[in-house]
Design a protein around this motif. Structure first.
Motif: not given
Length: 176
Positions: A81-104
């Motif tokens: 309903l939200t994304h009009r998609a059946l599946g989504l992949h994403s790389k979510v970037s988060r700051v951890q300490g002084g680094k930027l980490k991407a999570k699949n």
């Protein structure tokens, strides 16, 4: 309301008219569910986010060992309903300490909890393929076909399944 013979099939609009007409004929004969039941009689046993994660990880290990890891996989009841998609992949970037980490992350629409195993695999394969190929191009579909032989037929049948679900839920003729 459009007549049944010319009613739009929203999940099948990209397919040839002759193929759409065959689907309309099955609908008119009330045989769409029979077609699906005959081709896909089983339901998968992946019912939790933990099981879905293990399932996706096993497919990734089998086919995409050199792609970075999967951090999260879950069923999402808002996805279709939200994304009009059946599946989504994403790389979510988060700051951890002084680094930027991407999570699949992979999110699969919750409607696939009750689907045939071929459909769940097709969706997970599709989202995993996006970790290597971001666009829906020739290389992307070649990778999908490699990970799931018969991918294109299963994708077509999944679209028929979605059409059947909509018809079953509404109890009406096909509408857009």
């Amino acid at each position: 309301m459009a007549s049944q013979s010319h009613a739009p099939l929203k999940y099948l609009q990209a397919y040839p008219t002759a193929l759409q007409d065959q689907v309309r004929q099955l609908i008119a004969q009330d045989k769409l569910g029979d077609y699906l039941q005959q081709r896909y009689p089983d339901r998968h046993q992946v019912q939790s986010d933990k099981a879905l994660y293990a399932y996706a990880l096993a497919l990734k290990q089998e086919h995409l060992r050199n792609v970075s890891g999967i951090d999260k996989v879950l069923f999402d009841n808002r996805l279709d309903l939200t994304h009009r998609a059946l599946g989504l992949h994403s790389k979510v970037s988060r700051v951890q300490g002084g680094k930027l980490k991407a999570k699949n992350e992979i999110r699969v629409a919750s409607l696939f909890k009750d689907a045939p195993p071929e459909f769940l695999r097709m969706i997970v394969v599709h989202e995993l393929a996006h970790f290597r190929e971001s666009d829906h191009n020739k290389a992307f579909y070649k990778l999908c076909e490699h990970m799931q032989p018969g991918y294109h037929q299963i994708e077509f049948d999944l679209r028929i399944y979605l059409t059947w679900r909509d018809l079953s839920a509404s109890g009406k003729a096909i509408t857009e």
